[in-house]
Design an enzyme around this catalytic site. Structure first.
Site, PDB file in Angstrom:
ATOM      1  N   LYS A 202       0.857  -1.175   0.000  1.00 46.33           N
ATOM      2  CA  LYS A 202       0.000   0.000   0.000  1.00 46.33           C
ATOM      3  C   LYS A 202       0.904   1.239   0.000  1.00 46.33           C
ATOM      4  O   LYS A 202       1.997   1.205   0.561  1.00 46.33           O
ATOM      5  CB  LYS A 202      -0.874  -0.012   1.262  1.00 46.33           C
ATOM      6  N   LYS A 237      19.162  12.086  -1.298  1.00 46.24           N
ATOM      7  CA  LYS A 237      19.022  12.956  -0.138  1.00 46.24           C
ATOM      8  C   LYS A 237      19.893  14.188  -0.339  1.00 46.24           C
ATOM      9  O   LYS A 237      20.984  14.109  -0.913  1.00 46.24           O
ATOM     10  CB  LYS A 237      19.484  12.205   1.115  1.00 46.24           C
ATOM     11  N   ARG A 293      25.661  -0.905   4.575  1.00 48.08           N
ATOM     12  CA  ARG A 293      26.916  -0.166   4.367  1.00 48.08           C
ATOM     13  C   ARG A 293      26.963   1.025   5.325  1.00 48.08           C
ATOM     14  O   ARG A 293      25.981   1.338   5.984  1.00 48.08           O
ATOM     15  CB  ARG A 293      26.938   0.379   2.937  1.00 48.08           C
ATOM     16  N   VAL A 296      26.296   7.931   3.542  1.00 46.06           N
ATOM     17  CA  VAL A 296      26.801   9.298   3.360  1.00 46.06           C
ATOM     18  C   VAL A 296      26.548  10.141   4.612  1.00 46.06           C
ATOM     19  O   VAL A 296      27.419  10.872   5.073  1.00 46.06           O
ATOM     20  CB  VAL A 296      26.127   9.963   2.126  1.00 46.06           C
TER      21      VAL A 296
HETATM   22  C1  MV4 Z   1       7.340   3.648  -0.541  1.00 43.75           C
HETATM   23  C2  MV4 Z   1       6.692   4.906  -0.551  1.00 43.75           C
HETATM   24  C3  MV4 Z   1       5.380   4.966  -0.127  1.00 43.75           C
HETATM   25  N1  MV4 Z   1       4.742   3.829   0.247  1.00 43.75           N
HETATM   26  N2  MV4 Z   1       6.657   2.549  -0.154  1.00 43.75           N
HETATM   27  C4  MV4 Z   1      11.330   5.034  -2.698  1.00 43.75           C
HETATM   28  C5  MV4 Z   1      12.718   4.512  -2.567  1.00 43.75           C
HETATM   29  C6  MV4 Z   1      12.647   3.226  -1.861  1.00 43.75           C
HETATM   30  N3  MV4 Z   1      13.701   3.160  -0.892  1.00 43.75           N
HETATM   31  C7  MV4 Z   1      11.304   3.179  -1.240  1.00 43.75           C
HETATM   32  N4  MV4 Z   1      10.593   4.327  -1.725  1.00 43.75           N
HETATM   33  C8  MV4 Z   1       9.323   4.577  -1.338  1.00 43.75           C
HETATM   34  N5  MV4 Z   1       8.619   3.508  -0.923  1.00 43.75           N
HETATM   35  C9  MV4 Z   1       5.390   2.655   0.224  1.00 43.75           C
HETATM   36  N6  MV4 Z   1       4.733   1.555   0.573  1.00 43.75           N
HETATM   37  C10 MV4 Z   1       7.420   6.024  -0.949  1.00 43.75           C
HETATM   38  C11 MV4 Z   1       8.745   5.853  -1.363  1.00 43.75           C
HETATM   39  C12 MV4 Z   1       9.426   7.073  -1.744  1.00 43.75           C
HETATM   40  C13 MV4 Z   1      10.456   7.571  -0.962  1.00 43.75           C
HETATM   41  C14 MV4 Z   1      10.903   6.922   0.166  1.00 43.75           C
HETATM   42  C15 MV4 Z   1      11.940   7.435   0.928  1.00 43.75           C
HETATM   43  C16 MV4 Z   1      12.521   8.647   0.557  1.00 43.75           C
HETATM   44  C17 MV4 Z   1      12.094   9.297  -0.551  1.00 43.75           C
HETATM   45  C18 MV4 Z   1      11.055   8.783  -1.328  1.00 43.75           C
HETATM   46  C19 MV4 Z   1      10.630   9.467  -2.465  1.00 43.75           C
HETATM   47  C20 MV4 Z   1       9.637   8.954  -3.226  1.00 43.75           C
HETATM   48  C21 MV4 Z   1       9.023   7.751  -2.876  1.00 43.75           C
END
Ligand code: MV4
Length: 453
Positions: A202, A237, A293, A296
């Site tokens: 979700k 980031k 790891r 940064v």
């Molecule tokens: C998600 C999410 C919303 N809901 N999973 C993007 C990178 C990956 N590490 C996981 N990500 C996301 N997973 C669910 N179920 C939104 C993101 C996401 C995000 C997460 C962390 C930092 C920046 C982000 C930017 C866009 C989307």
């Protein structure tokens, strides 16, 4: 066996950071470098240097054969992979061990398990760590995916089991979109990772990105509190803080305890980070993936805990038990890091390599500069654009924000464009001052503000 000679298989600011940590422990360093990095700061300050190939990363910093051969020839007994490049490559970790050297990080088996995002999700569930509502294991067929998506409710997010860091993810807002995107995502994952496996969750929205730093010795693990990393662009980031302004003490305690459970359950050794999404409205947090790891943004954690994370990695890799008990790790004050990249923020963050014509670095109490820059250095165009990190500490978040402003006004990097103006502008944004930004905030803000940077 304590490490005597360390081979540094990375470049840039993290290579400099690793050399400093090694030197503080009396460890001799050998700096790996491509032909483009022969005059780098890391090469200058290391005890020795070793050429590992031509400028292209695929032929140098990603070249496992060359790295292992050079490390053996240098008499190294350990290899630190830094971040990026081969840091989370289980094959590399196994090859280092086969060659009779220590890989500074977790075992190849743990890297491999956590690199499979579905296996990591199942390990979290087994450890009682909350995960986002979604599929059990991999989704074998489109039909089963549809059934899961229909039952959890749209929007859903389709992720690649072998992905991570956001590669190969798709958001489906309804069943028709799901049908279209599922096949697309699977094909892309198969092409990119050699594994078309998918899972479904979700969508958590709005969400904060909060991550927990842990250290383990294979038996026991401790946490070093959390970092807030919601300020990001295209999943890179740009600004990180510790602690998160969004967490209550109760949520912090539950979040960090969950991370220790998972790290201990998988027998984690070394420094690692568990990424979570945090729903501020409900106070719920969900594990999404683990990074095996050093990251940064580790200096913000070092500032608020006083612990040398890279030093701890080297001690653990050398066979020492975890050098800290949980009750010896306290959170003090607030730290913020900003990433100075050789990019033009007013021109869609276009890479901007070039020569450092002049450099003036900020200082004073609570100010740290982690960088490979020096006046006259020519930033090569072959690698990522990180030039350095400015990290500040203050008694509280307000004090840290003020110190960041003062330090940014002292910093001069002349000769190329950098992301410095972005941070001066962000410091004036009310949402940033109040600590309210969630993971999509920066991209929306940039749509209106990037042209003025
Ligand atoms: C998600 C999410 C919303 N809901 N999973 C993007 C990178 C990956 N590490 C996981 N990500 C996301 N997973 C669910 N179920 C939104 C993101 C996401 C995000 C997460 C962390 C930092 C920046 C982000 C930017 C866009 C989307």
């Amino acid at each position: 066996m304590a490490i005597g000679t360390l081979f540094v298989a990375n470049r840039g600011e993290i290579a400099v950071r690793i050399i400093r940590a090694a030197r503080a422990l009396g460890i001799r360093t050998v700096q790996a470098h491509s032909a483009a990095d022969a005059t780098s700061l890391a090469v200058q300050i290391a005890d020795e240097a070793a050429l590992i190939g031509p400028p292209a990363a695929a032929k140098s910093y990603l070249n496992i054969d060359n790295i292992i051969e050079a490390a053996k020839a240098a008499g190294a007994d350990a290899i630190h992979p830094g971040y990026g490049f081969l840091a989370e490559n289980a094959t590399f970790a196994a090859r280092v061990a086969e060659a009779g050297m220590i890989f500074v990080g977790p075992s190849a088996d743990v890297i491999s398990k956590m690199g499979d995002k579905v296996a990591a999700r199942e390990a979290a569930k087994a450890a009682g760590v909350p995960t986002v509502p979604g599929s059990e294991g991999r989704v074998p067929t489109l039909e089963e995916g549809r059934a899961i998506a229909d039952s959890i409710g749209y929007p859903v997010i389709i992720k690649a089991a072998a992905g991570g860091g956001g590669r190969g993810i798709r958001v489906a807002n309804d069943a028709a979109e799901f049908e279209r995107l599922f096949a697309q995502a699977s094909g892309e994952a198969a092409a990119a990772f050699g594994d078309g496996g998918l899972y479904v969750e979700k969508v958590v929205y709005p969400a904060r990105h909060v991550e927990v730093q842990i250290l383990g010795d294979g038996t026991r693990a401790v946490h070093l509190f959390e970092r807030e990393c919601s300020l990001q662009r295209r999943r890179q980031k740009v600004w990180e803080e510790a602690p998160s302004a969004a967490l209550s003490p109760d949520v912090r305690a539950a979040l960090t305890a969950s991370a220790v459970r998972l790290a201990q359950d998988v027998g984690y050794s070394g420094a690692g980070t568990l990424e979570y999404l945090y729903d501020e409205e409900s106070g719920d947090f969900y594990f999404i993936e683990m990074n095996t790891r050093i990251q940064v943004e580790h200096p913000v954690t070092e500032f608020v805990t006083g612990i040398d994370l890279v030093g701890a990695m080297l001690k653990i890799a050398g066979g020492s038990p975890l050098p800290y008990r949980q009750d010896e790790i306290a959170l003090k004050g607030h730290a913020i890091e900003v990433r100075l990249n050789a990019e033009d923020p007013a021109n869609n963050f276009m890479p901007f390599p070039g020569k450092i014509e002049d450099l003036r670095v900020p200082g004073g109490p609570g100010v740290r500069w982690d960088s490979m820059l020096f006046t006259g250095y020519d930033v090569p165009p072959f690698y990522d654009s990180l030039l350095g990190k400015l990290i500040v500490w203050g008694e509280d978040r307000e004090a840290a924000l003020d110190r960041l402003g003062a330090a940014l006004s002292e910093l001069t990097i002349a000769g190329l464009k950098t992301t410095q103006p972005l941070f001066t502008a962000l410091l004036k944004a009310p949402e940033v001052r109040r600590g309210e930004a969630h993971i999509t905030w920066l991209e929306t803000w940039l749509e209106n503000n990037a042209k003025h940077l």
